[in-house]
Design an enzyme around this catalytic site. Structure first.
Site, PDB file in Angstrom:
ATOM      1  N   ARG A  19       1.454  38.673  -6.393  1.00  0.00           N
ATOM      2  CA  ARG A  19       1.228  38.906  -7.828  1.00  0.00           C
ATOM      3  C   ARG A  19       2.405  39.641  -8.453  1.00  0.00           C
ATOM      4  O   ARG A  19       2.752  39.393  -9.605  1.00  0.00           O
ATOM      5  CB  ARG A  19      -0.114  39.633  -8.032  1.00  0.00           C
ATOM      6  CG  ARG A  19      -1.264  38.677  -7.746  1.00  0.00           C
ATOM      7  CD  ARG A  19      -2.650  39.268  -7.879  1.00  0.00           C
ATOM      8  NE  ARG A  19      -3.635  38.166  -7.762  1.00  0.00           N
ATOM      9  CZ  ARG A  19      -4.948  38.324  -7.672  1.00  0.00           C
ATOM     10  NH1 ARG A  19      -5.475  39.529  -7.713  1.00  0.00           N
ATOM     11  NH2 ARG A  19      -5.742  37.275  -7.566  1.00  0.00           N
ATOM     12  N   HIS A  79      -1.483  30.961 -12.709  1.00  0.00           N
ATOM     13  CA  HIS A  79      -1.569  30.929 -11.237  1.00  0.00           C
ATOM     14  C   HIS A  79      -1.632  32.335 -10.641  1.00  0.00           C
ATOM     15  O   HIS A  79      -1.348  33.306 -11.289  1.00  0.00           O
ATOM     16  CB  HIS A  79      -0.445  30.072 -10.624  1.00  0.00           C
ATOM     17  CG  HIS A  79       0.947  30.576 -10.814  1.00  0.00           C
ATOM     18  ND1 HIS A  79       2.005  30.059 -10.090  1.00  0.00           N
ATOM     19  CD2 HIS A  79       1.467  31.519 -11.614  1.00  0.00           C
ATOM     20  CE1 HIS A  79       3.109  30.683 -10.452  1.00  0.00           C
ATOM     21  NE2 HIS A  79       2.816  31.553 -11.360  1.00  0.00           N
ATOM     22  N   GLU A  80      -2.090  32.382  -9.391  1.00  0.00           N
ATOM     23  CA  GLU A  80      -2.352  33.658  -8.697  1.00  0.00           C
ATOM     24  C   GLU A  80      -3.409  34.495  -9.436  1.00  0.00           C
ATOM     25  O   GLU A  80      -3.389  35.720  -9.371  1.00  0.00           O
ATOM     26  CB  GLU A  80      -1.062  34.488  -8.521  1.00  0.00           C
ATOM     27  CG  GLU A  80       0.044  33.818  -7.747  1.00  0.00           C
ATOM     28  CD  GLU A  80      -0.207  33.770  -6.244  1.00  0.00           C
ATOM     29  OE1 GLU A  80      -1.151  34.408  -5.769  1.00  0.00           O
ATOM     30  OE2 GLU A  80       0.559  33.067  -5.562  1.00  0.00           O
ATOM     31  N   GLY A  81      -4.324  33.816 -10.116  1.00  0.00           N
ATOM     32  CA  GLY A  81      -5.400  34.528 -10.826  1.00  0.00           C
ATOM     33  C   GLY A  81      -5.089  34.675 -12.304  1.00  0.00           C
ATOM     34  O   GLY A  81      -4.111  35.308 -12.677  1.00  0.00           O
ATOM     35  N   GLN A 112      -7.750  38.928 -13.519  1.00  0.00           N
ATOM     36  CA  GLN A 112      -7.034  40.201 -13.331  1.00  0.00           C
ATOM     37  C   GLN A 112      -7.737  41.338 -14.076  1.00  0.00           C
ATOM     38  O   GLN A 112      -7.810  42.466 -13.579  1.00  0.00           O
ATOM     39  CB  GLN A 112      -5.581  40.092 -13.829  1.00  0.00           C
ATOM     40  CG  GLN A 112      -4.762  38.968 -13.211  1.00  0.00           C
ATOM     41  CD  GLN A 112      -4.587  39.089 -11.712  1.00  0.00           C
ATOM     42  OE1 GLN A 112      -4.591  40.194 -11.162  1.00  0.00           O
ATOM     43  NE2 GLN A 112      -4.461  37.956 -11.041  1.00  0.00           N
TER      44      GLN A 112
END
Lengths: 599, 599
Positions: free
Chosen positions: B298, B441-443, B448
């Site tokens: 992240r 992407h990546e959440g 978050q």
């Protein structure tokens, strides 16, 4: 709503319940019209938009116009769609009956063109530019010019362009270098290079009528020395037939992030000695002519932004209803089924923001369109004058607000789709790319902010601004007495007072230190725009509440949605630009004080 | 600054003046290092970024990977650039000497990779994913797995992927359907369909090591039943040579708005009976393993966002200095020369916003990188623990804040360029398209926000959050006593108090009504992020002021620019998310109360 261009309930609500456009049938110009004829035009436009324009929107994005053998090659669906549009007569929707038009109010003709924009903004642009160029000739041309050039444009046989920008002169039009030399026969020879000319060359129409800004040999410097010319691609003979090719050369195509279906060109005028041009209006007064029609062109940009945001919202809404992912926060059992993502609060927030922006933006655009109808055709000169003033005042906001916030709506539509939204297999990323043009063309946000704070608010001693304040206050007074709307009215009242205070400070400062007064003009416009749209949301809530209480044409859930969206806008969106009230009130110098070498 | 990837003065200021990374040379792990070796690595990375990665950034956007005869065809410059990167050893910048690494602190290795990202984020992704996959094997694999798979990845002979998402399961990873069946030989047979697998197939490396999430037959439902497997494209023999092709099939390519140079694939595992896989870590504990490295992944997304924003800013800055347009407001004579647009207040505002976002974002990312160094390698266990906690706390913000505000910086860079910025002939539109992936992407932002408010702030009774508050308060106390910084300190103090108040309210509510407490988690994260970056701006101003007073290594104009940018951020940006403090304080239910049918 299946075509995902518009919520037809919302459109009817705005046109008939909020804005009551049926009243225009009492104007002599529209006396042959009725709600039925309005609806027929709108239904026709929606049908053409859905069936003819939307289907090739993606294809023209992936397969943009190419420059081959000196010509622009464009996918065949574009010509076919424009032929269908031409055959419907919608290109002349607002023109007089006697010139073959439908003589529809602007609120209806703008709605029609807006639906086409929402379906395929790039293909629409060829028609939109033609309508704009045609209107300019109708407003400032001679009878002969109207007949020779504008009428074939209304019929869709000729297309049009606006040739303003040059490589070194965009916002600063007074610095253009294109030249026009008078000839003995009363024509002119035009030479110069133009850039970012949308629809500047193609084979879609029999002819292209370029409206070109250039300077006469005796022109005074700056914007007061600009003249306007008709420069056809093919000269037009007295009998309307096409003559020889004019000296206009396609120098190349520009490749854009979005709006790819609309070819953007560099054009050279006079490479072979001078393109034949015909003066429109008075010498040196071309910019005034051009700006005369800017109100409508800028409304067109705002409306395009709204419609791109609107279609993105409807796509996101459908996706959010159909896509399952995750579970309610309180559900601890992973074996239970996933829920539609519309059930997640954060997704709902993103959908409410989109709804607030696009429905609020559409209300703004259609309200402005009614001002155009009133200013041109109302019986009462006082109504005409007031509408004209309000229209002038609102123009920079109508252009900018949607192009900022409906672009944000497009970004949120991507976000609702998650990873899928970032792919070209889904349409929302194209809407976002297409819409990113709108904060730039027809005057950037910066230019519009200066126009609003530096000119429009102060016009005629602030008269138009006071008229607007009066209309807003009247809504606030009414809503303050309604339990369901009292909270919203209080919120907006506070921000309206802040806006008034800021306006007073900055207008006073403008006289002594214009640079400082205008340094944050863009931020001022953000506040102004949000107060304005906040008012239109409160008005919508007021009308929706009446419908809920007295029975309305649409489902109860529709009206309740309007109340919720109004709440959302006033609570979640209105405070954001207003948070910089102190920057404006103090005429903050931070950006002025930053030396260029310190970046 | 000519390569327009980074302002090297700013980078040195952040690393050495603000964050004092030279102190890491006192950590035993880094004792062979010095500022010289740090700088040498950074200079090498900048040279590779400028000379090898930047030149083909545009070409790979226009000519994206193609699916031909079952293979992915990628422009040759990509393989060449990755070979150069591999040969520099930078792919193993942070790894141990004994495995062929450079054993550099994370603050330096992240800087190096960040420069490559700024030059060409798409080509970098092949290396970045490989580093991430390699780190995961190094953290959770067996010695044999490290040697067989991770070491060739460090050397750049094998590349890596992360195979998490499936068509029906993105954010909701617990719902994946991929299956892993144990075999008698201790291996597993993997089957399932994965989507959005970046770098999922190509001919750039000898082999591709897929890290795949799948479920064992006896897996409990949900996220607690996910296991992690190594699934190589080609099986690797005991001597390290390549064996037979594994049962992993490229099902197709996904076409994206940006990041086009990175191929995004759909992969089918086990079409022919089952792909051979090797379990990493414990059964059913794969997600924990994956999340162990999420902090770095992240940070990688945040850093990529910053660097895209940064290069866009430097392009806009150069354009604003070179492009002349218009005249000062007070200049009435159109015959005077035009001025560079950087002289216009509105352009300066857009440049200041970009500077505040990208330099603030870089400070945030590099500060977080120092926490990684401290948590892993500080002598004092208390320092390690505090750094680990802070790193956990900041991760959702480091991922989200830059991907929101440095994307906004990219939009402003386009706006500064006007019409040119919208064309593909200028690079800023690509940066904007590339950066639009990062909020997803990546959440997503929504994920978050929930992580921050629903987990991180409350961890260990709010311990990490209190540590952060303590650090911020200590800066505020110091700055309150400095005349030049007093105003900024007052502004930030007020907002910090608001954040504390909101946090208290929402944490209390979380226990009784989590759905309502978390409904506006995204807005909470915006406030938190702005307070955090506001703190880092005040810290930068404090350090810059000291340098101005006591003499610093960099030009005076540089330090003065930091003071101005701090002012800008605290006055113009910090108030915006804080304007929704009342929405958060009241745990506003507007988005919860909107029924799905009312949209």
């Amino acid at each position: 709503m299946s075509q995902k261009i518009i919520n037809t309930d919302d459109l009817a609500f705005l046109l008939y319940e909020l804005l009551d456009i049926e009243r225009f049938t009492q104007f002599p110009r529209y006396e042959d019209h009725s709600r039925d004829t309005f609806d027929a035009a709108i239904e026709l436009a929606l049908k053409v938009a859905s069936e003819t324009f939307a289907p090739h929107n993606h294809a023209c994005d992936e397969d943009e116009p190419r420059f081959e053998n000196g010509k622009v090659v464009i996918r065949p669906e574009v010509a076919e769609a424009l032929k269908v549009l031409r055959d419907t007569g919608l290109m002349a929707a607002s023109q007089d009956y006697e010139r073959g038009g439908m003589q529809l109010p602007a609120a209806v003709s703008q709605t029609c063109i807006g639906l086409i924009k929402g379906a395929n903004v790039s293909t629409q642009a060829y028609a939109g530019l033609t309508i704009a160029a045609c209107n300019l000739i109708m407003a400032h041309g001679t009878d002969e010019q109207k007949q020779r050039y504008a009428e074939p444009m209304m019929a869709g046989r000729f297309f049009g362009t606006m040739c303003l920008t040059e490589p070194h002169a965009g916002s600063s039009l007074g610095d253009i270098k294109s030249r026009a030399v008078p000839q003995d026969d009363g024509t002119y020879r035009i030479s110069g290079n133009k850039i970012f000319i949308s629809a500047g060359d193609h084979e879609l129409s029999d002819n292209i009528i370029h409206l070109v800004l250039a300077k006469l040999p005796d022109a005074p410097p700056g914007a007061k020395g600009i003249s306007l010319f008709i420069v056809p691609k093919f000269l037009v003979n007295d009998d309307g037939s096409l003559g020889e090719r004019n000296d206009v050369t396609l120098a190349g195509l520009i490749h854009k992030m979005g709006y790819r279906g609309t070819t953007s060109t560099m054009l050279n005028f006079g490479e072979k000695g001078g393109a034949v041009g015909y003066l429109v209006g008075e010498p040196h007064n071309g910019l005034a002519g051009m700006f005369h029609m800017m109100n409508e062109a800028r409304l067109g940009v705002g409306l395009g932004s709204v419609m791109l945001g609107y279609t993105g919202y409807l796509h996101a809404l459908e996706y959010a209803r159909e896509r399952s992912q995750g579970r309610p926060l309180k559900e601890r059992d992973p074996a239970t089924p996933m829920i539609p993502i519309i059930e997640h609060a954060d997704v709902r927030r993103m959908l409410m923001a989109q709804k607030a922006f696009v429905e609020g933006g559409l209300a703004l655009c259609l309200y402005t369109a009614t001002l155009i109808d009133e200013k041109k055709h109302a019986d009462d000169p006082a109504v005409r004058e007031e509408a004209a003033g309000l229209n002038d005042l609102l123009t920079p906001i109508v252009k900018s607000w949607p192009s900022q916030f409906c672009l944000e709506a497009n970004s949120l539509a991507i976000q609702v789709h998650g990873g899928y939204g970032y792919t070209r297999e889904y349409p929302v990323e194209q809407f976002y790319r297409d819409n990113r043009l709108n904060p730039i063309h027809e005057g950037t946000h910066g230019i519009q902010g200066q126009d609003l704070l530096g000119r429009k608010v102060a016009m005629q001693g602030g008269k138009h601004y006071q008229v607007l304040l009066g209309r807003i206050r009247s809504t606030l007074d009414a809503c303050a007495a309604i339990a369901e709307l009292e909270d919203g009215a209080q919120r907006l009242t506070a921000d309206l007072e802040t806006l008034e205070e800021i306006t007073e400070v900055l207008q006073a400062l403008r006289k002594t230190d214009p640079e400082r007064a205008l340094a944050n003009a863009y931020l001022y416009m953000e506040c102004f725009g949000h107060v304005l749209v906040g008012w239109l949301w409160l008005r919508q809530a007021q009308v929706a509440l009446e419908a809920l209480q007295n029975g309305g044409e649409r489902p109860e859930s529709f009206y309740r949605g309007k109340l919720h969206a109004c709440d959302y806008f006033l609570r979640y969106e209105l405070p954001k630009p207003m948070a910089l009230a102190s920057v404006l009130r103090d005429a903050d110098r931070t950006t002025l004080d930053m030396p260029a070498e310190c970046f």
